[in-house]
Enzyme design. Structure first.
Site, PDB file in Angstrom:
ATOM      1  CD  GLU A 287      -2.792  -1.498   1.861  1.00  0.00           C
ATOM      2  OE1 GLU A 287      -3.497  -0.556   1.490  1.00  0.00           O
ATOM      3  OE2 GLU A 287      -3.210  -2.524   2.396  1.00  0.00           O
ATOM      4  CB  CYS A 321      -1.755   7.249   2.158  1.00  0.00           C
ATOM      5  SG  CYS A 321      -2.869   6.334   3.209  1.00  0.00           S
TER       6      CYS A 321
HETATM    7  P1  NAD Z   1       8.780   4.809   3.864  1.00  0.00           P
HETATM    8  O1  NAD Z   1       8.612   4.106   2.558  1.00  0.00           O
HETATM    9  O2  NAD Z   1       9.896   5.758   4.007  1.00  0.00           O
HETATM   10  O3  NAD Z   1       8.946   3.736   5.041  1.00  0.00           O
HETATM   11  C1  NAD Z   1       7.980   2.756   5.297  1.00  0.00           C
HETATM   12  C2  NAD Z   1       8.646   1.579   5.990  1.00  0.00           C
HETATM   13  O4  NAD Z   1       9.549   0.963   5.077  1.00  0.00           O
HETATM   14  C3  NAD Z   1       9.465   1.952   7.227  1.00  0.00           C
HETATM   15  O5  NAD Z   1       9.261   0.981   8.230  1.00  0.00           O
HETATM   16  C4  NAD Z   1      10.887   1.895   6.706  1.00  0.00           C
HETATM   17  O6  NAD Z   1      11.830   1.592   7.715  1.00  0.00           O
HETATM   18  C5  NAD Z   1      10.792   0.757   5.728  1.00  0.00           C
HETATM   19  N1  NAD Z   1      11.860   0.697   4.707  1.00  0.00           N
HETATM   20  C6  NAD Z   1      12.654   1.698   4.264  1.00  0.00           C
HETATM   21  N2  NAD Z   1      13.508   1.225   3.327  1.00  0.00           N
HETATM   22  C7  NAD Z   1      13.250  -0.086   3.173  1.00  0.00           C
HETATM   23  C8  NAD Z   1      13.771  -1.129   2.357  1.00  0.00           C
HETATM   24  N3  NAD Z   1      14.765  -0.917   1.485  1.00  0.00           N
HETATM   25  N4  NAD Z   1      13.248  -2.362   2.476  1.00  0.00           N
HETATM   26  C9  NAD Z   1      12.240  -2.610   3.320  1.00  0.00           C
HETATM   27  N5  NAD Z   1      11.704  -1.675   4.134  1.00  0.00           N
HETATM   28  C10 NAD Z   1      12.197  -0.430   4.062  1.00  0.00           C
HETATM   29  O7  NAD Z   1       7.378   5.520   4.168  1.00  0.00           O
HETATM   30  P2  NAD Z   1       7.012   6.438   5.432  1.00  0.00           P
HETATM   31  O8  NAD Z   1       7.636   7.774   5.249  1.00  0.00           O
HETATM   32  O9  NAD Z   1       7.234   5.692   6.677  1.00  0.00           O
HETATM   33  O10 NAD Z   1       5.429   6.569   5.254  1.00  0.00           O
HETATM   34  C11 NAD Z   1       4.812   7.532   4.463  1.00  0.00           C
HETATM   35  C12 NAD Z   1       4.350   6.916   3.153  1.00  0.00           C
HETATM   36  O11 NAD Z   1       3.426   5.862   3.413  1.00  0.00           O
HETATM   37  C13 NAD Z   1       3.599   7.890   2.274  1.00  0.00           C
HETATM   38  O12 NAD Z   1       4.050   7.728   0.944  1.00  0.00           O
HETATM   39  C14 NAD Z   1       2.145   7.454   2.409  1.00  0.00           C
HETATM   40  O13 NAD Z   1       1.320   7.790   1.323  1.00  0.00           O
HETATM   41  C15 NAD Z   1       2.290   5.983   2.569  1.00  0.00           C
HETATM   42  N6  NAD Z   1       1.119   5.379   3.195  1.00  0.00           N
HETATM   43  C16 NAD Z   1       0.264   4.651   2.432  1.00  0.00           C
HETATM   44  C17 NAD Z   1      -0.882   4.104   2.991  1.00  0.00           C
HETATM   45  C18 NAD Z   1      -1.846   3.286   2.185  1.00  0.00           C
HETATM   46  O14 NAD Z   1      -2.704   2.634   2.761  1.00  0.00           O
HETATM   47  N7  NAD Z   1      -1.756   3.277   0.867  1.00  0.00           N
HETATM   48  C19 NAD Z   1      -1.141   4.309   4.347  1.00  0.00           C
HETATM   49  C20 NAD Z   1      -0.243   5.053   5.102  1.00  0.00           C
HETATM   50  C21 NAD Z   1       0.891   5.579   4.517  1.00  0.00           C
END
Ligand code: NAD
Length: 516
Positions: A287, A321
């Site tokens: 997501e 999001c």
């Molecule tokens: P992010 O992608 O920076 O991080 C999300 C998670 O991924 C964190 O736990 C991070 O440590 C981990 N991560 C980072 N690099 C990784 C890798 N190489 N491999 C595996 N995991 C890794 O996102 P964020 O800043 O924490 O969250 C904000 C984003 O989330 C926004 O883009 C928002 O739109 C999205 N979001 C989407 C939904 C949805 O339901 N579609 C809901 C909430 C947030």
């Protein structure tokens, strides 16, 4: 199992003094616990590591909310081994027993609700109502997925041919790596992990590095509820250090991810590569981001539309999001709606959300603060800023006031996800033009239309390219079981959390035919 019918957790009534006092007491209590240490939990054992994550209060970054052990590849490897071993037992545990544990987790979280809210205020920078909606959502996920598992436990009806019995049922998959973002620290981590667990998988739970204390609290709930050792493992750590390792490993069966498009696409790519000893095609449930639009046509209730634009754009500072980051206004009502939105957004109270009357708290972290600032600079070059000021020194909290740009639809601020209190306002010639503008974006998460014109609503019902479409209301705050949530396009893998198709994504469907 005899259960009351599913219904959403009722939000707290803040006009009730009892709730206000309970919240103030919880804030005081949790304030006394700030700065504590939280180890990893692998196979029920608590583990310290050399690395450490300092989780800070975004309203006051010098205040440490908690210190977490940070997993390295070594601990990730241990967790994968433990989760692989625990799968033997958990996958054979009766679905009813697994569902009961989720229901018990819901009851525990409900009893600890004010405490969870207080952690959300300190670690997530959430105003009270936002924290409440989020913890209610987490409870809903536990209740809903427990019932969904009971619905699916015997499989679903199919046809048979004479002389044979055909059965179609579901089995657990294996080890799931659950990777969560910071913006809904309780709800999303709970939802993703509960779905994976109730379906009989074992889980490595990796919270965001910015909100790992809330993750540790969820781990406590799971332990108290009776999730057996090794079935869920708590693995805080930096995505950049352990993310690739967990995703690429041959023991990982599926990845359930919520976060940015960039990280989601990386996970998808890495998971697709087969490595030595890998015996399955990994499943990725991702997501991702959004650039969500609200269209206001010339027949709409303009006052209600302006209220909902402001609520959807600035709730939790636009760090959802589902947040409205584009308002597409029919040219005949453009000036009137923009005027109302500027006035209402300008009246929001910004500050540390420990106070009950704060409408909008801080941006979650310094990197996110810098990112939003860089987009504000870009916006100043692309269009006119009609609301917002350049923020002050972030050492006193990562605060940014509501910002509005009048821009063209192809400008960067109107195309890219900013994830902050920045709204792009775009004019449209007519409804066709408005739909075209809304759909001219790679994301497709939420979208809304304000209109009294039936033809326009029916067109948007089918043509507005978004997974969640809302008419004549705000576009955030999807309710579990009522508004299954998830997007199209670059917003993810088309899954719908909190909906009837979600649990099967975590299971293998099996067909068994016996001839008599
Ligand atoms: P992010 O992608 O920076 O991080 C999300 C998670 O991924 C964190 O736990 C991070 O440590 C981990 N991560 C980072 N690099 C990784 C890798 N190489 N491999 C595996 N995991 C890794 O996102 P964020 O800043 O924490 O969250 C904000 C984003 O989330 C926004 O883009 C928002 O739109 C999205 N979001 C989407 C939904 C949805 O339901 N579609 C809901 C909430 C947030």
């Amino acid at each position: 199992m005899g259960l009351i019918p599913y219904k959403n957790e009722v939000y707290l009534d803040w006009s009730d003094e009892k709730n206000v006092s309970a919240m103030q007491a919880a804030l005081k209590d949790v304030e006394g616990q700030l700065g504590g240490s939280y180890p990893l939990v692998i196979g029920g054992k608590r583990l310290e590591t050399d690395g450490e994550i300092s989780s800070v209060d975004p309203s006051n970054p010098s205040r440490i909310v908690g210190k977490l052990a940070a997993a390295t590849e070594r601990e990730a490897d241990m967790a994968l081994d433990v989760a692989t071993g625990a799968f033997e037992y958990w996958s054979r545990t009766a679905p009813e027993a697994r569902a009961r544990i989720m229901l018990r987790a819901a009851a525990i979280m409900r009893r600890r609700k004010f405490e969870f809210l207080a952690w959300e205020v300190f670690e997530g920078g959430k105003p009270w109502n936002e924290a409440d909606a989020q913890v209610a959502e987490a409870i809903d996920f536990l209740e809903y997925y427990a019932r969904e598992m009971l619905r699916l436990k015997d499989g679903v009806e199919i046809y048979a041919i004479p002389g044979e019995e055909s059965r179609y049922f579901y089995q657990p998959m294996g080890v799931g790596v659950v990777i969560a973002p910071w913006n809904f620290p309780t709800a999303i981590l709970t939802g993703m992990s509960a779905a994976a667990l109730v379906t009989g998988n074992t889980v490595i739970m990796k919270p965001s590095e910015f909100t790992s204390v809330v993750g540790a609290k969820l781990m406590e709930v799971y332990e108290e509820a009776g999730v057996p050792e090794g079935v869920v493992n708590f693995l805080p750590g930096y995505g950049s250090e352990i993310g690739d390792y967990l995703v690429a490993d041959a023991r990982t069966r599926f990845i359930s991810f919520t976060g940015s498009m960039k990280t989601g696409l990386r996970i998808n790519e890495l998971a697709a590569k087969q490595i030595e000893n890998q015996r399955w095609v990994k499943r990725v449930i991702a997501e991702m981001g959004g650039k969500d639009a609200m269209i206001i046509d010339d027949s709409a209730d303009l006052e209600a539309a302006a209220n909902d634009i402001v609520k959807s754009a600035y709730g939790y500072g636009g760090q959802k999001c589902s947040a409205a980051s584009r308002a597409i206004l029919h040219r005949d009502i453009y000036d009137e709606v923009l005027g109302k939105v500027v006035e209402k957004a300008g009246a929001l109270k910004i500050g540390a959300p420990e106070s009950a009357d704060v409408n909008m708290g801080p941006i979650i972290s310094e990197p996110q603060f810098e990112k939003v600032l860089s987009y504000i600079d870009i916006g100043k070059g692309e269009g006119e800023r009609v609301l917002g000021e350049d923020p002050g020194d972030p050492s006193g909290g990562y605060f940014i006031t509501p910002t509005i740009f009048e821009v063209e639809s192809r400008s960067r601020v109107a195309q890219e996800e900013i994830f902050g209190p920045v709204l792009s306002v775009i004019g449209a010639r007519d409804f066709d033009d408005a739909l075209r503008i809304a759909n001219d974006n790679p994301y497709g998460l939420t979208g809304g239309v304000y209109s009294r014109n039936r033809d326009n609503l029916e067109r948007a019902r089918h043509e507005l390219r978004a997974g969640n479409v809302y008419f004549n209301r705000g576009i955030t705050g999807a309710l579990v079981g009522v508004q299954p949530f998830g997007g199209f396009g670059m917003s993810g893998t088309d899954s719908k959390a909190g909906g009837p198709d979600y649990l099967p994504l975590h299971m293998l469907a099996r067909t068994v035919v016996e001839r008599f």
